[in-house]
Motif scaffolding. Structure first.
Motif, PDB file in Angstrom:
ATOM      1  N   ALA A   1       0.735  -1.298  -0.102  1.00  0.00           N
ATOM      2  CA  ALA A   1       0.038   0.042  -0.072  1.00  0.00           C
ATOM      3  C   ALA A   1       0.709   1.140  -0.052  1.00  0.00           C
ATOM      4  CB  ALA A   1      -0.839   0.241   1.259  1.00  0.00           C
ATOM      5  N   ARG A   2       0.512   2.226  -0.888  1.00  0.00           N
ATOM      6  CA  ARG A   2       1.325   3.463  -0.768  1.00  0.00           C
ATOM      7  C   ARG A   2       0.520   4.324  -0.171  1.00  0.00           C
ATOM      8  NH1 ARG A   2       3.524   5.196  -6.401  1.00  0.00           N
ATOM      9  NH2 ARG A   2       2.009   6.841  -6.280  1.00  0.00           N
ATOM     10  N   ALA A   7      -4.608   8.641  -5.011  1.00  0.00           N
ATOM     11  CA  ALA A   7      -4.170   8.170  -6.400  1.00  0.00           C
ATOM     12  C   ALA A   7      -5.016   8.859  -7.422  1.00  0.00           C
ATOM     13  CB  ALA A   7      -4.253   6.661  -6.451  1.00  0.00           C
ATOM     14  N   ALA A  11      -4.200   5.902 -11.748  1.00  0.00           N
ATOM     15  CA  ALA A  11      -3.011   5.471 -11.396  1.00  0.00           C
ATOM     16  C   ALA A  11      -2.978   3.995 -11.227  1.00  0.00           C
ATOM     17  CB  ALA A  11      -2.807   6.196  -9.805  1.00  0.00           C
ATOM     18  N   GLU A  12      -3.828   3.209 -10.760  1.00  0.00           N
ATOM     19  CA  GLU A  12      -3.799   1.992 -10.654  1.00  0.00           C
ATOM     20  C   GLU A  12      -3.707   1.255 -12.177  1.00  0.00           C
ATOM     21  OE1 GLU A  12      -3.234   0.564  -8.014  1.00  0.00           O
ATOM     22  OE2 GLU A  12      -3.423  -1.740  -8.803  1.00  0.00           O
ATOM     23  N   GLN A  13      -4.357   1.807 -13.086  1.00  0.00           N
ATOM     24  CA  GLN A  13      -4.420   1.099 -14.493  1.00  0.00           C
ATOM     25  C   GLN A  13      -3.115   1.297 -15.006  1.00  0.00           C
ATOM     26  OE1 GLN A  13      -7.118   3.136 -17.101  1.00  0.00           O
ATOM     27  NE2 GLN A  13      -6.661   1.805 -18.749  1.00  0.00           N
ATOM     28  N   ARG A  15      -0.207   1.603 -13.412  1.00  0.00           N
ATOM     29  CA  ARG A  15       0.900   0.854 -12.652  1.00  0.00           C
ATOM     30  C   ARG A  15       0.917  -0.624 -12.877  1.00  0.00           C
ATOM     31  NH1 ARG A  15       0.316   3.773  -7.995  1.00  0.00           N
ATOM     32  NH2 ARG A  15      -1.532   2.528  -7.270  1.00  0.00           N
ATOM     33  N   THR A  16      -0.383  -1.173 -13.565  1.00  0.00           N
ATOM     34  CA  THR A  16      -0.659  -2.571 -13.519  1.00  0.00           C
ATOM     35  C   THR A  16      -0.260  -2.930 -15.190  1.00  0.00           C
ATOM     36  OG1 THR A  16      -2.984  -2.448 -13.696  1.00  0.00           O
ATOM     37  CG2 THR A  16      -1.916  -3.066 -11.755  1.00  0.00           C
ATOM     38  N   PRO A 120       0.913   9.374 -13.627  1.00  0.00           N
ATOM     39  CA  PRO A 120       0.983   7.799 -13.562  1.00  0.00           C
ATOM     40  C   PRO A 120       1.421   7.181 -14.891  1.00  0.00           C
ATOM     41  CG  PRO A 120      -0.755   8.507 -12.217  1.00  0.00           C
ATOM     42  CD  PRO A 120      -0.204   9.918 -13.240  1.00  0.00           C
ATOM     43  N   ARG A 124       5.234   4.875 -15.342  1.00  0.00           N
ATOM     44  CA  ARG A 124       4.837   3.300 -16.083  1.00  0.00           C
ATOM     45  C   ARG A 124       5.809   3.373 -17.396  1.00  0.00           C
ATOM     46  NH1 ARG A 124       5.414  -1.555 -14.796  1.00  0.00           N
ATOM     47  NH2 ARG A 124       4.527  -2.935 -15.834  1.00  0.00           N
TER      48      ARG A 124
END
Ligand code: URA
Ligand code: SF4
Length: 202
Positions: A1-2, A7, A11-13, A15-16, A120, A124
């Motif tokens: 966890a950050r 976010a 951000a999650e999209q 990062r992954t 983000p 990446r």
């Protein structure tokens, strides 16, 4: 966890994303900030990055918005000359990106909010291109890459920085060099620093 600021929606999209193709598709569909309403298209990246050098500019201009390719206008021609005539590399072998993926209307400066929402994707891109050297073009890109805020180029350029596990060489933006050709010599000094870093451990 950050921890830290909340976010951004993407951000999650970002990062992954497993690879650059997936990341490019995510950017093309991005509506995280208001610039999505005025863009013709997103501008993701150019070049394979096989030469292990990544150039980071500020934001697309009119030509880039029209073509979907970074640094293809007048400033882009000068960047191409720096890469091909100066560094003796092929433009197709370096990687070229911008902090922002959509054109700000009338080429105004990106707002802090737009930058925070868009970065983000850039973070990446840096992981996936995994360059040996990052050349930060102009003070927006340089301050972002170094985690500083609003420092003038004169405070940043002329040396190699190590920040967040990356090697960063800040230099003047080619659009600035078109207005101030007297600084081309200083830019060339910076580019030579980048070339020396690239040659290390070869
Ligand atoms: N200026 C930039 O910073 N990026 C581009 O792609 C074009 C001009
Ligand atoms: Fe998304 Fe960045 Fe374009 Fe804003 S500038 S819509 S955050 S890709």
């Amino acid at each position: 966890a950050r921890s830290g600021p909340p976010a951004s929606p993407i951000a999650e999209q970002a990062r992954t994303a497993p690879d650059l193709a997936a990341l490019r598709a995510g950017v093309a569909a991005c509506t995280a900030c208001g610039l999505c309403a005025t863009r013709t298209q997103t501008v993701f990246a150019d070049g394979s990055g096989s030469a292990r050098v990544l150039f980071v500019g500020e934001a697309p201009g009119a030509e880039e918005d029209r073509t979907g390719v970074p640094f293809v206008g007048r400033a882009g021609q000068l960047l191409t000359d720096i890469i091909v005539k100066g560094m003796r590399l092929e433009r197709a072998d370096v990687a070229i990106v911008n902090v922002l993926k959509c054109r700000p209307p009338e080429n105004r400066d990106p707002t802090p909010e737009e930058k925070a929402l868009c970065t983000p994707w850039l973070e990446r891109q840096i992981e996936l291109f995994d360059p040996k050297v990052i050349v930060a073009l102009g003070r927006h890109a340089a301050n972002f890459m170094l985690g500083t805020d609003g420092l003038a180029m004169g405070r940043l350029r002329g040396r190699v920085h190590r920040h967040a596990g990356r090697t960063i060489v800040p230099t003047f933006h080619p659009a600035y060099l078109l207005r101030s050709p007297g600084e081309k010599q200083a830019c060339w000094q910076d580019i030579k620093l980048a070339l020396a870093e690239l040659a290390k451990g070869e």
